[in-house]
Design a protein around this motif. Structure first.
Motif, mmCIF file in Angstrom:
data_model
loop_
_atom_site.group_PDB
_atom_site.id
_atom_site.type_symbol
_atom_site.label_atom_id
_atom_site.label_comp_id
_atom_site.label_asym_id
_atom_site.label_seq_id
_atom_site.Cartn_x
_atom_site.Cartn_y
_atom_site.Cartn_z
ATOM 1 N N LYS A 1 29.140 3.380 26.125
ATOM 2 C CA LYS A 1 29.445 3.439 27.559
ATOM 3 C C LYS A 1 29.556 2.048 28.161
ATOM 4 O O LYS A 1 30.317 1.822 29.093
ATOM 5 C CB LYS A 1 28.364 4.224 28.298
ATOM 6 C CG LYS A 1 28.443 5.704 28.110
ATOM 7 C CD LYS A 1 27.383 6.400 28.935
ATOM 8 C CE LYS A 1 27.452 7.898 28.782
ATOM 9 N NZ LYS A 1 26.458 8.584 29.615
ATOM 10 N N SER B 1 24.593 9.203 17.689
ATOM 11 C CA SER B 1 23.222 9.190 18.192
ATOM 12 C C SER B 1 23.237 8.827 19.677
ATOM 13 O O SER B 1 24.213 8.266 20.194
ATOM 14 C CB SER B 1 22.384 8.182 17.419
ATOM 15 O OG SER B 1 22.851 6.869 17.676
ATOM 16 N N VAL B 2 22.162 9.128 20.368
ATOM 17 C CA VAL B 2 22.071 8.827 21.798
ATOM 18 C C VAL B 2 22.169 7.319 22.022
ATOM 19 O O VAL B 2 22.826 6.860 22.962
ATOM 20 C CB VAL B 2 20.752 9.389 22.380
ATOM 21 C CG1 VAL B 2 20.574 8.973 23.826
ATOM 22 C CG2 VAL B 2 20.720 10.894 22.250
ATOM 23 N N LYS B 3 21.567 6.544 21.146
ATOM 24 C CA LYS B 3 21.617 5.086 21.255
ATOM 25 C C LYS B 3 23.055 4.588 21.194
ATOM 26 O O LYS B 3 23.484 3.769 22.003
ATOM 27 C CB LYS B 3 20.795 4.464 20.131
ATOM 28 C CG LYS B 3 20.836 2.961 20.108
ATOM 29 C CD LYS B 3 20.108 2.414 18.903
ATOM 30 C CE LYS B 3 20.330 0.912 18.786
ATOM 31 N NZ LYS B 3 19.820 0.384 17.539
ATOM 32 N N ASN B 4 23.824 5.089 20.235
ATOM 33 C CA ASN B 4 25.221 4.656 20.100
ATOM 34 C C ASN B 4 26.090 5.125 21.254
ATOM 35 O O ASN B 4 27.030 4.443 21.647
ATOM 36 C CB ASN B 4 25.786 5.129 18.771
ATOM 37 C CG ASN B 4 25.218 4.366 17.599
ATOM 38 O OD1 ASN B 4 24.740 3.247 17.769
ATOM 39 N ND2 ASN B 4 25.248 4.958 16.420
ATOM 40 N N VAL B 5 25.799 6.290 21.824
ATOM 41 C CA VAL B 5 26.551 6.768 22.993
ATOM 42 C C VAL B 5 26.310 5.834 24.172
ATOM 43 O O VAL B 5 27.240 5.466 24.897
ATOM 44 C CB VAL B 5 26.156 8.218 23.339
ATOM 45 C CG1 VAL B 5 26.740 8.632 24.673
ATOM 46 C CG2 VAL B 5 26.603 9.173 22.237
ATOM 47 N N MET B 6 25.076 5.427 24.390
ATOM 48 C CA MET B 6 24.755 4.532 25.498
ATOM 49 C C MET B 6 25.407 3.154 25.297
ATOM 50 O O MET B 6 25.899 2.559 26.247
ATOM 51 C CB MET B 6 23.236 4.387 25.647
ATOM 52 C CG MET B 6 22.534 5.698 25.975
ATOM 53 S SD MET B 6 23.237 6.578 27.378
ATOM 54 C CE MET B 6 22.720 5.544 28.712
#
Length: 90
Positions: free
Chosen positions: A36, A28-33
């Protein structure tokens, strides 16, 4: 299937898995952020208690023998004659 199993092994170790391991999972976008921002910890082999040593020795390296040039034939009859006489195939 569908379960989770945690094992603790001494390194080096051999791990075997089945085909379903290669099923892609999309982050998910949340987990990618979050990923990082996370720091990657570097662990040396000595921290793990593993000795690195060369497991093999190269005896020699050489190029393959050169191939002879091919022969062009002008007809099928000439090809059959060469196969019978020179190659001994027929």
């Amino acid at each position: 299937d569908g379960g989770l199993e945690k094992l603790k092994v001494n390194l080096p170790a051999v791990i075997s898995v089945d085909l379903r391991l290669n099923t892609p999972r999309f982050a998910s976008v949340k987990n990618v952020m979050l990923a990082k921002k996370k720091k990657i910890e570097a662990i040396s082999c000595s921290d793990l208690g593993v000795e690195i040593s060369q497991a093999y020795r190269t005896a020699s390296v050489s190029s393959p023998a050169s191939r002879q040039a091919g022969v062009m034939v002008s007809s099928v009859d000439e090809l059959i004659a060469k196969l019978k006489t020179e190659a001994g195939v027929m």
